[in-house]
Every structure is written in C-alpha cells, then in structure tokens.
Design a protein around this motif. Sequence first.
Motif, PDB file in Angstrom:
ATOM      1  N   TYR A 175       0.828  -1.211   0.000  1.00  0.00           N
ATOM      2  CA  TYR A 175       0.000   0.000   0.000  1.00  0.00           C
ATOM      3  C   TYR A 175       0.865   1.267   0.000  1.00  0.00           C
ATOM      4  CZ  TYR A 175      -3.058  -3.661   1.879  1.00  0.00           C
ATOM      5  OH  TYR A 175      -3.732  -4.838   2.082  1.00  0.00           O
ATOM      6  N   SER A 176       2.130   1.114  -0.357  1.00  0.00           N
ATOM      7  CA  SER A 176       3.069   2.233  -0.265  1.00  0.00           C
ATOM      8  C   SER A 176       2.668   3.409  -1.152  1.00  0.00           C
ATOM      9  CB  SER A 176       4.485   1.769  -0.623  1.00  0.00           C
ATOM     10  OG  SER A 176       4.509   1.189  -1.927  1.00  0.00           O
ATOM     11  N   ALA A 177       2.077   3.123  -2.326  1.00  0.00           N
ATOM     12  CA  ALA A 177       1.698   4.213  -3.243  1.00  0.00           C
ATOM     13  C   ALA A 177       0.514   5.005  -2.710  1.00  0.00           C
ATOM     14  CB  ALA A 177       1.372   3.648  -4.619  1.00  0.00           C
ATOM     15  N   CYS A 178      -0.451   4.303  -2.147  1.00  0.00           N
ATOM     16  CA  CYS A 178      -1.647   4.947  -1.586  1.00  0.00           C
ATOM     17  C   CYS A 178      -2.037   4.189  -0.316  1.00  0.00           C
ATOM     18  CB  CYS A 178      -2.805   4.921  -2.583  1.00  0.00           C
ATOM     19  SG  CYS A 178      -2.532   5.847  -4.102  1.00  0.00           S
ATOM     20  N   PRO A 179      -1.476   4.567   0.812  1.00  0.00           N
ATOM     21  CA  PRO A 179      -1.748   3.814   2.041  1.00  0.00           C
ATOM     22  C   PRO A 179      -3.150   4.015   2.615  1.00  0.00           C
ATOM     23  CG  PRO A 179      -0.342   5.704   2.492  1.00  0.00           C
ATOM     24  CD  PRO A 179      -0.464   5.624   1.011  1.00  0.00           C
ATOM     25  N   SER A 180      -3.818   5.124   2.244  1.00  0.00           N
ATOM     26  CA  SER A 180      -5.127   5.414   2.839  1.00  0.00           C
ATOM     27  C   SER A 180      -6.075   5.965   1.783  1.00  0.00           C
ATOM     28  CB  SER A 180      -4.984   6.407   3.992  1.00  0.00           C
ATOM     29  OG  SER A 180      -4.467   7.648   3.517  1.00  0.00           O
ATOM     30  N   ILE A 181      -7.343   6.077   2.173  1.00  0.00           N
ATOM     31  CA  ILE A 181      -8.373   6.586   1.267  1.00  0.00           C
ATOM     32  C   ILE A 181      -9.487   7.216   2.090  1.00  0.00           C
ATOM     33  CG2 ILE A 181      -9.645   4.402   1.245  1.00  0.00           C
ATOM     34  CD1 ILE A 181     -10.378   4.957  -1.654  1.00  0.00           C
TER      35      ILE A 181
ATOM     36  N   THR B 256      -1.984  -1.102  -4.071  1.00  0.00           N
ATOM     37  CA  THR B 256      -2.613   0.175  -4.425  1.00  0.00           C
ATOM     38  C   THR B 256      -1.670   0.997  -5.304  1.00  0.00           C
ATOM     39  OG1 THR B 256      -1.784   1.261  -2.409  1.00  0.00           O
ATOM     40  CG2 THR B 256      -3.997   0.291  -2.318  1.00  0.00           C
ATOM     41  N   LYS B 257      -2.267   1.814  -6.164  1.00  0.00           N
ATOM     42  CA  LYS B 257      -1.508   2.711  -7.035  1.00  0.00           C
ATOM     43  C   LYS B 257      -2.232   4.046  -7.145  1.00  0.00           C
ATOM     44  CE  LYS B 257       0.599  -0.781 -10.080  1.00  0.00           C
ATOM     45  NZ  LYS B 257       0.715  -1.263 -11.489  1.00  0.00           N
ATOM     46  N   ASP B 258      -1.468   5.061  -7.547  1.00  0.00           N
ATOM     47  CA  ASP B 258      -2.056   6.361  -7.858  1.00  0.00           C
ATOM     48  C   ASP B 258      -2.230   6.438  -9.372  1.00  0.00           C
ATOM     49  OD1 ASP B 258      -2.299   9.117  -8.676  1.00  0.00           O
ATOM     50  OD2 ASP B 258      -1.678   9.706  -6.676  1.00  0.00           O
ATOM     51  N   VAL B 259      -3.496   6.524  -9.813  1.00  0.00           N
ATOM     52  CA  VAL B 259      -3.799   6.601 -11.248  1.00  0.00           C
ATOM     53  C   VAL B 259      -4.492   7.928 -11.521  1.00  0.00           C
ATOM     54  CG1 VAL B 259      -5.026   5.561 -13.179  1.00  0.00           C
ATOM     55  CG2 VAL B 259      -4.003   4.105 -11.422  1.00  0.00           C
ATOM     56  N   ASN B 260      -3.732   8.866 -12.062  1.00  0.00           N
ATOM     57  CA  ASN B 260      -4.265  10.204 -12.375  1.00  0.00           C
ATOM     58  C   ASN B 260      -4.919  10.855 -11.158  1.00  0.00           C
ATOM     59  OD1 ASN B 260      -3.498   9.960 -15.124  1.00  0.00           O
ATOM     60  ND2 ASN B 260      -5.370   8.810 -15.560  1.00  0.00           N
ATOM     61  N   GLY B 261      -4.257  10.711 -10.014  1.00  0.00           N
ATOM     62  CA  GLY B 261      -4.746  11.350  -8.799  1.00  0.00           C
ATOM     63  C   GLY B 261      -5.823  10.571  -8.067  1.00  0.00           C
ATOM     64  N   ARG B 262      -6.171   9.379  -8.551  1.00  0.00           N
ATOM     65  CA  ARG B 262      -7.187   8.555  -7.896  1.00  0.00           C
ATOM     66  C   ARG B 262      -6.558   7.251  -7.411  1.00  0.00           C
ATOM     67  NH1 ARG B 262     -12.691   8.624 -11.364  1.00  0.00           N
ATOM     68  NH2 ARG B 262     -13.451   7.787  -9.375  1.00  0.00           N
TER      69      ARG B 262
END
Length: 362
Positions: A248-254, A288-294
């Motif tokens: 989850y390093s790219a996006c650890p939370s939501i 998890t990944k960051d795809v165009n800010g999402r």
Amino acid sequence: MNTSEFDIDCELKSAFFENAYSPFVILNRDMNFVDINKAGVDTIGISKENFLGKNLLDIFPYLEGTERYDAYKNVIDTGVAIGFDELLFKGEFSEIIFMSKAFKIGDYLGITTLDVTNVIDTVQKLKSTKTSLIEVNENLKKKNQELEDFSFVAAHDLRAPLTNLKSLMRMALESDITFNEVMPIVEKMNVVTKVMCDKITALNMVIATKANFGASKTTLEFSEVVGKLKTNYSKEIIEGRTIIKEDYSACPSINYNKVQLEGVLQTLMSNALLYRHPKRKLSIKIETKDVNGRVQLSFKDNGLGFEQEFSDKIFALFKRLHTHVDGLGVSLYIMKTIIDENGGTIDVSSQVNKGTEFKIIF
C-alpha cells in the motif's frame, strides 16, 4: 438655432454626459483623454485631474499592440463605430466585465461602456443550474432503470420457488398419501422455503446497502481494513495455506465510507477464499496505485478463475459461475453498486484455473 438654444442644447448634452450611469470617455487622435464623466472616474478610481491629458496606454498599458487599440484608432480615421463584448477591467478593489462601444465625435473618439458583470454572472449561474438539472435528470433515469432491473430480477427469482412451493403444498393437501409418503414433499418444501428466505435476505442486503449511500466518509488505512479481514477469516486462510502479499506504499489510505470499503474488501477476500484452487496454495496479492490522482486497488488471486467472456455477467444480481459452494450470488452485485455510486470503476480479468484480478478505481 439661436445662441440661447445652442447654449441650452450644450448644457443638456453636458449634463447627460456627466450624470450618465455608464462610464464615458473622450480621446483625441493621439489617444489622450480629453474628458471623462463621473461614472468613469468612479469606475477607474483615478481623479479627473490626474486623468485628463493622460494617454490611453498610460492608464491601460495592457492595450498596447492589441487589436482593440488599433480598432479604436481606426474609428477616428474611418468614422465607423465598433463594439466589444465581455471585456474585463481590473480595478483597485474589483473586477468588472463590461461591453464597450467606440464612435467618432467630430475629430475625437468617444467610448462608452456598460457594466454587465451581474448579467454575465446570472447567465453563468443559469448555465450551471441547467447543467445541474441535466445531471440530476440523468441520475434519475439511471436510478429508475436500476429500480426496474432490480424489480424484474427480484420478481423473476422469487417467482420460481414460490410457484414450486404452491405446487408442493397442493400435492400434499390433495393427495391421499401416508405420512411416510408425504415426508419427501415436506422436505422439498423446506428446501424451496430456504431458497426463498435466502433470496429475500439477499434483497434486504441490497436495500440496506443502497440506504447507506450518502453516509459520511473518513480516512481509512488499507492495512488496517485488510488486517481486520485476515483476523475474521483466519480459519479459512489457514485451511487454504494462503499467502497474502500486500503493498500500500503508493496509496496507504483513502477517504471513504467505512462500512462500504469494508464491504468491498470483504467481498474480494471472501470470494478468493471460497473459489481457491484445490490443488495448490492460495496466493493473494493486494496492491494500491495512484492513477491520475485517484486510488486504484488491485486484488489478484490464483484461484479457479472463469472464462473472460463472463466478466460482465458476474456482477449481475443472483448470478453465480461456480455452484460447488454455497452462496447467494449477490456480493459482487453489491460491491459494484457501491463502487458505481461513489463514482468509481471496476474491471476484472480472469482465466480458468489460473486466477482472477479485480482492479478498482475509487
């Protein structure tokens, strides 16, 4: 016209010029200001004494080299008036959108303006309102279609067991059979009743999920939500000799509704455990990944998989591709409903006996 009438006429024109609601200015051929009325002084914010004699470019330097500046000069040469719409003037304390008309007065250039800021704002608000109404209307159409589809599926899937139950009941009541002979009928009735109860339970789950839409959101850590699931499914994880890899390093939370996010991840985890391949250890990779800010969540397993041609059908209500384990065929439908309602998307790719990967953009 005698001298007295001429003087009165000049006084009237002067009074009109000075007291007009809109700004008026007069310039000579060199583009120097000859006169300005009170509305012009108030709008520009420069005293009349410091204004007269100044060049147009001294007050509005951004006009230099523009088509508008050349057009103003051309009016004096040709005598042909010209107008401009939606010009922006930045004053000391405000920004004004105005219309401008330039015309020839003798050997001079007259420019009058009209503040249309409120009109433009109103038009923009009306456009925004229209857009909002269109979006609301489209959303209502979508909801109505969903309701029709939901009603059709619910009625269709409940009709069959209800018809069977009525037939079995009629057989039991109208047949002259012994107790031992009626027992198989009663057992079938019990099975059919359970099917109906299960489907009603599933429908209630769908309704409860939809009722929770619009609930508050909070910042959630993926590792904590998945950690809770691993605890809840510890028995199944051990039985499947499951290896779970997480990143989850790219996006650890939501920022998401807690119940809904837990429901999405629970569905993915539960299905992976239910439909694991019996001849190998279950492997699950969550990333998890960051795809165009999402935030994109990938959930991949090496389970039974299915034919890719069924990828769209697996999200249908009461649809099941594997029947060797118990299930209501509703969890994936609810999961997709949650994701769609929050403006996300979900894609699935799968191969028979190789596994399945879900990619969710929240």
